[in-house]
Design a protein around this motif. Structure first.
Motif, PDB file in Angstrom:
ATOM      1  N   TYR A 222       0.809  -1.108   0.168  1.00  0.00           N
ATOM      2  CA  TYR A 222      -0.255   0.515   0.028  1.00  0.00           C
ATOM      3  C   TYR A 222       0.405   0.969   0.027  1.00  0.00           C
ATOM      4  CZ  TYR A 222      -2.895   3.639   1.492  1.00  0.00           C
ATOM      5  OH  TYR A 222      -3.680   5.291   1.645  1.00  0.00           O
ATOM      6  N   MET A 223       1.878   1.477   1.039  1.00  0.00           N
ATOM      7  CA  MET A 223       2.572   2.643   0.944  1.00  0.00           C
ATOM      8  C   MET A 223       3.584   2.809  -0.343  1.00  0.00           C
ATOM      9  SD  MET A 223       1.446   3.423   3.982  1.00  0.00           S
ATOM     10  CE  MET A 223       2.823   5.121   3.322  1.00  0.00           C
ATOM     11  N   SER A 224       3.504   2.072  -0.915  1.00  0.00           N
ATOM     12  CA  SER A 224       4.387   2.166  -2.238  1.00  0.00           C
ATOM     13  C   SER A 224       3.428   2.497  -3.010  1.00  0.00           C
ATOM     14  CB  SER A 224       4.707   0.306  -2.974  1.00  0.00           C
ATOM     15  OG  SER A 224       6.245   0.862  -1.733  1.00  0.00           O
ATOM     16  N   ARG A 225       2.450   1.906  -3.489  1.00  0.00           N
ATOM     17  CA  ARG A 225       1.131   2.585  -4.185  1.00  0.00           C
ATOM     18  C   ARG A 225       0.992   3.988  -3.937  1.00  0.00           C
ATOM     19  NH1 ARG A 225      -0.537  -2.426  -3.356  1.00  0.00           N
ATOM     20  NH2 ARG A 225      -2.456  -1.955  -1.846  1.00  0.00           N
ATOM     21  N   GLU A 226       1.050   4.263  -2.269  1.00  0.00           N
ATOM     22  CA  GLU A 226       0.734   6.148  -2.130  1.00  0.00           C
ATOM     23  C   GLU A 226       1.402   6.610  -2.974  1.00  0.00           C
ATOM     24  OE1 GLU A 226      -1.319   9.270  -0.279  1.00  0.00           O
ATOM     25  OE2 GLU A 226      -1.492   7.912  -1.189  1.00  0.00           O
ATOM     26  N   ALA A 227       2.825   6.170  -2.764  1.00  0.00           N
ATOM     27  CA  ALA A 227       4.159   6.760  -3.255  1.00  0.00           C
ATOM     28  C   ALA A 227       4.107   7.273  -4.440  1.00  0.00           C
ATOM     29  CB  ALA A 227       5.876   6.424  -2.932  1.00  0.00           C
ATOM     30  N   LYS A 234       3.540  14.972  -9.503  1.00  0.00           N
ATOM     31  CA  LYS A 234       5.132  15.302  -9.432  1.00  0.00           C
ATOM     32  C   LYS A 234       4.903  16.228  -8.188  1.00  0.00           C
ATOM     33  CE  LYS A 234       5.310  14.799 -14.133  1.00  0.00           C
ATOM     34  NZ  LYS A 234       6.356  14.300 -15.022  1.00  0.00           N
ATOM     35  N   LYS A 235       4.540  15.205  -7.185  1.00  0.00           N
ATOM     36  CA  LYS A 235       5.126  15.959  -5.711  1.00  0.00           C
ATOM     37  C   LYS A 235       6.784  15.325  -4.773  1.00  0.00           C
ATOM     38  CE  LYS A 235      -0.543  17.242  -4.994  1.00  0.00           C
ATOM     39  NZ  LYS A 235      -1.761  16.985  -4.238  1.00  0.00           N
ATOM     40  N   TYR A 236       7.326  14.837  -5.424  1.00  0.00           N
ATOM     41  CA  TYR A 236       8.203  14.309  -4.979  1.00  0.00           C
ATOM     42  C   TYR A 236       8.599  14.221  -3.845  1.00  0.00           C
ATOM     43  CZ  TYR A 236       9.100  14.368 -10.508  1.00  0.00           C
ATOM     44  OH  TYR A 236       8.466  13.725 -11.636  1.00  0.00           O
ATOM     45  N   ALA A 237       8.043  15.623  -2.926  1.00  0.00           N
ATOM     46  CA  ALA A 237       9.069  15.302  -1.540  1.00  0.00           C
ATOM     47  C   ALA A 237       7.501  15.070  -1.069  1.00  0.00           C
ATOM     48  CB  ALA A 237       9.170  17.401  -1.531  1.00  0.00           C
ATOM     49  N   GLU A 238       6.604  15.168  -1.157  1.00  0.00           N
ATOM     50  CA  GLU A 238       5.823  14.486  -0.598  1.00  0.00           C
ATOM     51  C   GLU A 238       5.523  13.155  -0.060  1.00  0.00           C
ATOM     52  OE1 GLU A 238       2.003  15.800  -0.471  1.00  0.00           O
ATOM     53  OE2 GLU A 238       2.572  17.612  -1.271  1.00  0.00           O
ATOM     54  N   ALA A 239       5.684  12.694  -1.845  1.00  0.00           N
ATOM     55  CA  ALA A 239       5.827  11.181  -1.764  1.00  0.00           C
ATOM     56  C   ALA A 239       6.912  10.817  -1.088  1.00  0.00           C
ATOM     57  CB  ALA A 239       6.449  10.536  -3.068  1.00  0.00           C
ATOM     58  N   LEU A 240       8.159  11.237  -0.544  1.00  0.00           N
ATOM     59  CA  LEU A 240       9.336  10.273   0.194  1.00  0.00           C
ATOM     60  C   LEU A 240       8.915   9.455   1.765  1.00  0.00           C
ATOM     61  CD1 LEU A 240      12.264  13.344  -0.098  1.00  0.00           C
ATOM     62  CD2 LEU A 240      12.208  10.935  -0.362  1.00  0.00           C
ATOM     63  N   THR A 241       7.017  10.297   2.220  1.00  0.00           N
ATOM     64  CA  THR A 241       7.364   9.536   3.103  1.00  0.00           C
ATOM     65  C   THR A 241       6.627   8.062   3.451  1.00  0.00           C
ATOM     66  OG1 THR A 241       6.782  11.732   4.232  1.00  0.00           O
ATOM     67  CG2 THR A 241       5.987   9.571   5.575  1.00  0.00           C
ATOM     68  N   PRO A 242       6.209   8.248   2.609  1.00  0.00           N
ATOM     69  CA  PRO A 242       5.864   6.899   1.976  1.00  0.00           C
ATOM     70  C   PRO A 242       6.275   6.453   1.857  1.00  0.00           C
ATOM     71  CG  PRO A 242       4.621   8.287   0.601  1.00  0.00           C
ATOM     72  CD  PRO A 242       5.265   9.012   1.681  1.00  0.00           C
ATOM     73  N   ALA A 243       7.508   6.384   0.787  1.00  0.00           N
ATOM     74  CA  ALA A 243       8.442   5.515   0.260  1.00  0.00           C
ATOM     75  C   ALA A 243       9.406   4.912   1.295  1.00  0.00           C
ATOM     76  CB  ALA A 243       9.464   6.404  -0.620  1.00  0.00           C
ATOM     77  N   ARG A 244       9.608   6.055   2.292  1.00  0.00           N
ATOM     78  CA  ARG A 244      10.532   5.648   2.827  1.00  0.00           C
ATOM     79  C   ARG A 244       9.738   3.938   3.797  1.00  0.00           C
ATOM     80  NH1 ARG A 244      14.588   8.617   4.340  1.00  0.00           N
ATOM     81  NH2 ARG A 244      15.154  10.874   3.105  1.00  0.00           N
ATOM     82  N   VAL A 245       8.613   4.182   4.262  1.00  0.00           N
ATOM     83  CA  VAL A 245       8.184   3.249   5.204  1.00  0.00           C
ATOM     84  C   VAL A 245       8.110   2.114   4.358  1.00  0.00           C
ATOM     85  CG1 VAL A 245       5.221   2.465   5.429  1.00  0.00           C
ATOM     86  CG2 VAL A 245       6.457   5.247   6.274  1.00  0.00           C
ATOM     87  N   ALA A 246       7.399   2.704   3.210  1.00  0.00           N
ATOM     88  CA  ALA A 246       7.705   1.159   2.154  1.00  0.00           C
ATOM     89  C   ALA A 246       8.120   0.633   2.341  1.00  0.00           C
ATOM     90  CB  ALA A 246       7.543   1.541   1.425  1.00  0.00           C
ATOM     91  N   VAL A 247      10.062   1.191   1.959  1.00  0.00           N
ATOM     92  CA  VAL A 247      11.901   0.408   2.463  1.00  0.00           C
ATOM     93  C   VAL A 247      11.150  -0.500   3.872  1.00  0.00           C
ATOM     94  CG1 VAL A 247      13.534   0.515   3.381  1.00  0.00           C
ATOM     95  CG2 VAL A 247      12.444   1.993   0.713  1.00  0.00           C
ATOM     96  N   GLY A 248      10.782   0.618   4.643  1.00  0.00           N
ATOM     97  CA  GLY A 248      10.960  -0.826   6.287  1.00  0.00           C
ATOM     98  C   GLY A 248       9.697  -1.266   6.330  1.00  0.00           C
ATOM     99  N   MET A 249       9.024  -1.840   5.510  1.00  0.00           N
ATOM    100  CA  MET A 249       7.999  -2.835   5.181  1.00  0.00           C
ATOM    101  C   MET A 249       8.020  -3.607   4.324  1.00  0.00           C
ATOM    102  SD  MET A 249       4.593  -0.506   5.420  1.00  0.00           S
ATOM    103  CE  MET A 249       3.187  -1.809   4.954  1.00  0.00           C
ATOM    104  N   ASP A 250       8.925  -3.972   3.700  1.00  0.00           N
ATOM    105  CA  ASP A 250       8.883  -4.626   2.195  1.00  0.00           C
ATOM    106  C   ASP A 250      10.083  -4.619   1.944  1.00  0.00           C
ATOM    107  OD1 ASP A 250       8.729  -5.683  -0.154  1.00  0.00           O
ATOM    108  OD2 ASP A 250       8.519  -4.346  -0.899  1.00  0.00           O
ATOM    109  N   ASN A 251      11.627  -3.177   2.252  1.00  0.00           N
ATOM    110  CA  ASN A 251      12.779  -3.861   1.415  1.00  0.00           C
ATOM    111  C   ASN A 251      13.684  -4.452   0.721  1.00  0.00           C
ATOM    112  OD1 ASN A 251      15.152  -3.210   3.164  1.00  0.00           O
ATOM    113  ND2 ASN A 251      15.634  -4.706   3.684  1.00  0.00           N
ATOM    114  N   SER A 252      12.525  -4.406  -0.837  1.00  0.00           N
ATOM    115  CA  SER A 252      12.740  -5.039  -1.818  1.00  0.00           C
ATOM    116  C   SER A 252      13.680  -3.838  -2.352  1.00  0.00           C
ATOM    117  CB  SER A 252      11.850  -5.167  -2.648  1.00  0.00           C
ATOM    118  OG  SER A 252      10.900  -4.352  -2.442  1.00  0.00           O
ATOM    119  N   ASP A 253      14.605  -4.902  -3.487  1.00  0.00           N
ATOM    120  CA  ASP A 253      15.015  -3.624  -4.082  1.00  0.00           C
ATOM    121  C   ASP A 253      14.474  -2.793  -4.978  1.00  0.00           C
ATOM    122  OD1 ASP A 253      14.230  -5.689  -6.298  1.00  0.00           O
ATOM    123  OD2 ASP A 253      16.235  -5.762  -6.877  1.00  0.00           O
TER     124      ASP A 253
END
Length: 290
Positions: A222-227, A234-253
């Motif tokens: 979900y968090m990656s899809r949100e990012a 084009k909201k790159y700065a706002e996409a950083l937060t869900p992208a960081r959460v997605a790494v913590g949850m998924d940790n895929s390459d």
């Protein structure tokens, strides 16, 4: 940030180049700083008077100096980066003042040689020859304004040889390059060489923006899809937060790569470099296990 650091990030990003099906694309713009320490955001350049010297004196030195100044001004204008002011002194409204000296050296080797001419009797005929070599050297002097601090000098050189000029062989390449009638006048050669010197200087004082388009990896959580949804807006700065959460949850390459791209797009280059490296290491490990 140093240009070499940016280039390392770009190289790592290209390792993961991915053609997705409908995945969003991030536009990343890097500003490559000028090679010379010109004032930041230099816009207005004043081109002053040039001095000239030509050996032997085959064209007026005043004309030669004017050609050098005019060529520099034209080259500056074609970049769409600079506005040009012509002046005999340093104007207070300019950011950069450029003067210089142009030196031209001409070496003509005149002689004769025998060539075979079918319609001639005898068939071998002695004909005049000319091999012309020209060197144009311009030393530019750069001064930062309004303070008048010297930035330094830049020496540029352009060379010409009539024996290497395709034009001396004619349209079909059948003419003699050492035929005096085929060798261009010194003035024409000099006018062809001066712009090359001007382009060399301008490339050293110009800041270059380079934009790269990077396609993100598909996401399942979900968090990656949100990012990705925010990236499409084009909201790159706002996409950083869900992208960081997605790494913590998924940790895929894929998740780490997407976060690296967003860090780079928002100017967080240290994190981007770290995440690109992590994604590369994880991808290599997965390939080894497979």
């Amino acid at each position: 940030m140093a240009n070499t650091h940016v280039m390392r990030i770009v190289a790592l990003a290209m390792m993961f180049a991915f053609v997705g099906c409908g995945e969003p694309v991030v536009e990343i713009t890097h500003k490559y700083q000028a090679d010379l320490p010109v004032p930041p955001n230099t816009k207005y350049v004043s081109v002053g008077q040039f001095s000239a010297e030509i050996k032997p004196e085959l064209m007026p030195e005043g004309e030669l100096a004017a050609d050098a100044a005019d060529s520099l001004a034209i080259t500056l204008l074609t970049t769409d980066t600079f506005a040009v002011q012509s002046a005999t002194s340093r104007p207070a409204t300019a950011d950069l003042y450029i003067t210089g000296k142009i030196s031209v050296t001409v070496k003509d080797d005149n002689g004769t040689r025998k060539v075979r001419i079918a319609s001639s009797v005898p068939p071998l005929k002695e004909v005049p020859t000319l091999v012309r070599n020209v060197e144009v050297r311009i030393v530019f002097q750069l001064t930062a304004l309004p303070g008048g601090k010297s930035i330094g000098t830049v020496e540029t050189v352009q060379k010409y040889s009539s024996m290497q000029d395709p034009g001396t062989r004619g349209e079909n390449g059948l003419l003699r390059p050492d035929d005096p009638s085929n060798v261009p006048p010194v003035g024409d050669i000099v006018k062809r060489l001066i712009p090359g010197c001007a382009r060399t200087l301008v490339s050293m004082i110009q800041t270059v923006d380079e934009t790269t388009r990077v396609t993100l990896r598909p996401a399942s959580d979900y968090m990656s899809r949100e990012a990705l949804s925010l990236v499409r807006q084009k909201k790159y700065a706002e996409a950083l937060t869900p992208a960081r959460v997605a790494v913590g949850m998924d940790n895929s390459d894929a998740a780490i790569f997407n976060l690296a791209v967003l860090c780079e797009a928002t100017g967080n280059y240290d994190d981007a470099l770290q995440y690109y490296g992590d994604a590369a290491a994880m991808s290599n490990h997965s390939n080894m296990q497979a």
